[in-house]
Design a protein around this motif. Structure first.
Motif, PDB file in Angstrom:
ATOM      1  N   ALA A   6       0.838  -1.209   0.000  1.00  0.00           N
ATOM      2  CA  ALA A   6       0.000   0.000   0.000  1.00  0.00           C
ATOM      3  C   ALA A   6       0.869   1.254   0.000  1.00  0.00           C
ATOM      4  O   ALA A   6       0.574   2.212  -0.720  1.00  0.00           O
ATOM      5  N   SER A   7       1.953   1.258   0.775  1.00  0.00           N
ATOM      6  CA  SER A   7       2.814   2.434   0.782  1.00  0.00           C
ATOM      7  C   SER A   7       3.568   2.576  -0.539  1.00  0.00           C
ATOM      8  O   SER A   7       3.790   3.692  -1.005  1.00  0.00           O
ATOM      9  N   ALA A   8       3.931   1.457  -1.167  1.00  0.00           N
ATOM     10  CA  ALA A   8       4.602   1.517  -2.468  1.00  0.00           C
ATOM     11  C   ALA A   8       3.660   2.044  -3.545  1.00  0.00           C
ATOM     12  O   ALA A   8       4.095   2.705  -4.485  1.00  0.00           O
ATOM     13  N   CYS A   9       2.368   1.780  -3.387  1.00  0.00           N
ATOM     14  CA  CYS A   9       1.382   2.176  -4.404  1.00  0.00           C
ATOM     15  C   CYS A   9       0.651   3.476  -4.054  1.00  0.00           C
ATOM     16  O   CYS A   9      -0.253   3.880  -4.781  1.00  0.00           O
ATOM     17  N   ALA A  10       1.042   4.125  -2.960  1.00  0.00           N
ATOM     18  CA  ALA A  10       0.332   5.327  -2.517  1.00  0.00           C
ATOM     19  C   ALA A  10       0.282   6.400  -3.604  1.00  0.00           C
ATOM     20  O   ALA A  10      -0.767   7.033  -3.818  1.00  0.00           O
ATOM     21  N   ASP A  11       1.382   6.610  -4.326  1.00  0.00           N
ATOM     22  CA  ASP A  11       1.388   7.615  -5.396  1.00  0.00           C
ATOM     23  C   ASP A  11       0.452   7.215  -6.529  1.00  0.00           C
ATOM     24  O   ASP A  11      -0.225   8.063  -7.114  1.00  0.00           O
ATOM     25  N   PHE A  12       0.432   5.924  -6.848  1.00  0.00           N
ATOM     26  CA  PHE A  12      -0.477   5.454  -7.899  1.00  0.00           C
ATOM     27  C   PHE A  12      -1.925   5.670  -7.481  1.00  0.00           C
ATOM     28  O   PHE A  12      -2.754   6.112  -8.265  1.00  0.00           O
ATOM     29  N   PHE A  13      -2.217   5.350  -6.217  1.00  0.00           N
ATOM     30  CA  PHE A  13      -3.582   5.505  -5.729  1.00  0.00           C
ATOM     31  C   PHE A  13      -3.993   6.969  -5.722  1.00  0.00           C
ATOM     32  O   PHE A  13      -5.137   7.310  -6.021  1.00  0.00           O
ATOM     33  N   ALA A  14      -3.078   7.871  -5.376  1.00  0.00           N
ATOM     34  CA  ALA A  14      -3.390   9.302  -5.337  1.00  0.00           C
ATOM     35  C   ALA A  14      -3.728   9.838  -6.724  1.00  0.00           C
ATOM     36  O   ALA A  14      -4.557  10.741  -6.860  1.00  0.00           O
ATOM     37  N   ALA A  15      -3.108   9.284  -7.759  1.00  0.00           N
ATOM     38  CA  ALA A  15      -3.346   9.756  -9.119  1.00  0.00           C
ATOM     39  C   ALA A  15      -4.511   9.041  -9.805  1.00  0.00           C
ATOM     40  O   ALA A  15      -4.919   9.419 -10.896  1.00  0.00           O
ATOM     41  N   ALA A  16      -5.052   8.013  -9.161  1.00  0.00           N
ATOM     42  CA  ALA A  16      -6.112   7.212  -9.780  1.00  0.00           C
ATOM     43  C   ALA A  16      -7.393   8.030  -9.931  1.00  0.00           C
ATOM     44  O   ALA A  16      -7.756   8.816  -9.067  1.00  0.00           O
ATOM     45  N   ARG A  17      -8.080   7.829 -11.041  1.00  0.00           N
ATOM     46  CA  ARG A  17      -9.322   8.562 -11.308  1.00  0.00           C
ATOM     47  C   ARG A  17     -10.551   7.836 -10.791  1.00  0.00           C
ATOM     48  O   ARG A  17     -11.570   8.449 -10.520  1.00  0.00           O
ATOM     49  N   PHE A  18     -10.508   6.525 -10.660  1.00  0.00           N
ATOM     50  CA  PHE A  18     -11.705   5.753 -10.358  1.00  0.00           C
ATOM     51  C   PHE A  18     -11.758   5.195  -8.938  1.00  0.00           C
ATOM     52  O   PHE A  18     -12.731   4.572  -8.560  1.00  0.00           O
ATOM     53  N   LEU A  19     -10.688   5.390  -8.181  1.00  0.00           N
ATOM     54  CA  LEU A  19     -10.699   4.882  -6.812  1.00  0.00           C
ATOM     55  C   LEU A  19     -11.456   5.852  -5.909  1.00  0.00           C
ATOM     56  O   LEU A  19     -11.469   7.045  -6.131  1.00  0.00           O
ATOM     57  N   ARG A  20     -12.086   5.321  -4.910  1.00  0.00           N
ATOM     58  CA  ARG A  20     -12.803   6.184  -3.966  1.00  0.00           C
ATOM     59  C   ARG A  20     -12.723   5.586  -2.576  1.00  0.00           C
ATOM     60  O   ARG A  20     -12.455   4.406  -2.402  1.00  0.00           O
ATOM     61  N   ARG A  21     -12.994   6.431  -1.617  1.00  0.00           N
ATOM     62  CA  ARG A  21     -13.107   5.970  -0.239  1.00  0.00           C
ATOM     63  C   ARG A  21     -14.554   5.580  -0.011  1.00  0.00           C
ATOM     64  O   ARG A  21     -15.461   6.166  -0.574  1.00  0.00           O
ATOM     65  N   ALA A  22     -14.771   4.595   0.826  1.00  0.00           N
ATOM     66  CA  ALA A  22     -16.138   4.179   1.135  1.00  0.00           C
ATOM     67  C   ALA A  22     -16.810   5.278   1.949  1.00  0.00           C
ATOM     68  O   ALA A  22     -16.239   5.776   2.919  1.00  0.00           O
ATOM     69  N   PRO A  23     -18.006   5.711   1.540  1.00  0.00           N
ATOM     70  CA  PRO A  23     -18.713   6.726   2.323  1.00  0.00           C
ATOM     71  C   PRO A  23     -19.023   6.206   3.722  1.00  0.00           C
ATOM     72  O   PRO A  23     -19.138   5.000   3.939  1.00  0.00           O
ATOM     73  N   ALA A  24     -19.178   7.121   4.673  1.00  0.00           N
ATOM     74  CA  ALA A  24     -19.477   6.736   6.052  1.00  0.00           C
ATOM     75  C   ALA A  24     -20.763   5.928   6.087  1.00  0.00           C
ATOM     76  O   ALA A  24     -21.743   6.261   5.421  1.00  0.00           O
ATOM     77  N   GLY A  25     -20.752   4.864   6.830  1.00  0.00           N
ATOM     78  CA  GLY A  25     -21.934   4.028   6.973  1.00  0.00           C
ATOM     79  C   GLY A  25     -22.044   2.936   5.933  1.00  0.00           C
ATOM     80  O   GLY A  25     -22.812   1.987   6.086  1.00  0.00           O
ATOM     81  N   GLU A  26     -21.302   3.032   4.828  1.00  0.00           N
ATOM     82  CA  GLU A  26     -21.341   1.984   3.794  1.00  0.00           C
ATOM     83  C   GLU A  26     -20.422   0.851   4.245  1.00  0.00           C
ATOM     84  O   GLU A  26     -19.314   1.099   4.730  1.00  0.00           O
ATOM     85  N   PRO A  27     -20.880  -0.374   4.086  1.00  0.00           N
ATOM     86  CA  PRO A  27     -20.021  -1.494   4.501  1.00  0.00           C
ATOM     87  C   PRO A  27     -18.717  -1.471   3.709  1.00  0.00           C
ATOM     88  O   PRO A  27     -18.716  -1.203   2.505  1.00  0.00           O
ATOM     89  N   ARG A  28     -17.620  -1.748   4.397  1.00  0.00           N
ATOM     90  CA  ARG A  28     -16.318  -1.796   3.737  1.00  0.00           C
ATOM     91  C   ARG A  28     -15.851  -3.235   3.665  1.00  0.00           C
ATOM     92  O   ARG A  28     -16.032  -3.999   4.610  1.00  0.00           O
ATOM     93  N   ILE A  29     -15.276  -3.554   2.570  1.00  0.00           N
ATOM     94  CA  ILE A  29     -14.733  -4.912   2.398  1.00  0.00           C
ATOM     95  C   ILE A  29     -13.285  -4.870   2.798  1.00  0.00           C
ATOM     96  O   ILE A  29     -12.529  -4.029   2.334  1.00  0.00           O
ATOM     97  N   ARG A  30     -12.868  -5.792   3.671  1.00  0.00           N
ATOM     98  CA  ARG A  30     -11.458  -5.818   4.091  1.00  0.00           C
ATOM     99  C   ARG A  30     -10.852  -7.089   3.641  1.00  0.00           C
ATOM    100  O   ARG A  30     -10.922  -8.124   4.000  1.00  0.00           O
TER     101      ARG A  30
END
Length: 147
Positions: free
Chosen positions: A123-147
């Motif tokens: 995750a730390s190695a890919c942090a820059d990739f994730f920051a530049a991603a257009r389609f990734l999102r954080r789960a809204p509050a209250g929405e179930p998160r998959i771990r």
């Protein structure tokens, strides 16, 4: 491995003998036109700001025993492996984005629950990739998160 001749020529320059090419520059004219931009080993060392080695007992053998070639080849292999690992991280991050993954899966809290440290490293190695991603999102509050 058959590197004795090559290593002997390199060692000869290291002690100030032989002939060498340094950055394509010609330090002294050569009587033999086929030698191109070769200069004496001593001149090449001086141009590089180095002094010839003064060898002690058995040091000459260590310069031609093949270990320097094996070490150099290992260094090249490690460099290539590092490049492949960078590509693997990029491919993994792009796959995660293509699957429309949620970055909350890589929160420090979620990763601290894992027995393995690898997901956190990735995750730390890919942090820059994730920051530049257009389609990734954080789960809204209250929405179930998959771990």
């Amino acid at each position: 491995m058959g590197y004795l001749t090559h290593m002997a020529h390199i060692a000869l320059v290291m002690i100030g003998g032989g002939r060498a090419r340094l950055g394509g520059e010609r330090a002294e004219p050569s009587a033999d036109a086929s030698r191109g931009d070769l200069m004496s080993g001593a001149a090449a060392l001086a141009a590089a700001g180095l002094e010839p080695l003064v060898l002690e007992a058995k040091e000459g053998l260590s310069l031609v025993n093949g270990l320097p070639c094996a070490t150099g080849l290992a260094a090249l292999a490690l460099t290539r492996i590092a490049r492949l690992l960078d590509w693997a991280d990029l491919i993994g991050a792009m796959s995660f984005e293509n699957l429309r993954g949620q970055t909350s899966a890589f929160d420090a809290e979620a990763l601290s629950l894992r027995a393995s440290l690898f997901p956190g490293w990735w995750a730390s190695a890919c942090a820059d990739f994730f920051a530049a991603a257009r389609f990734l999102r954080r789960a809204p509050a209250g929405e179930p998160r998959i771990r």
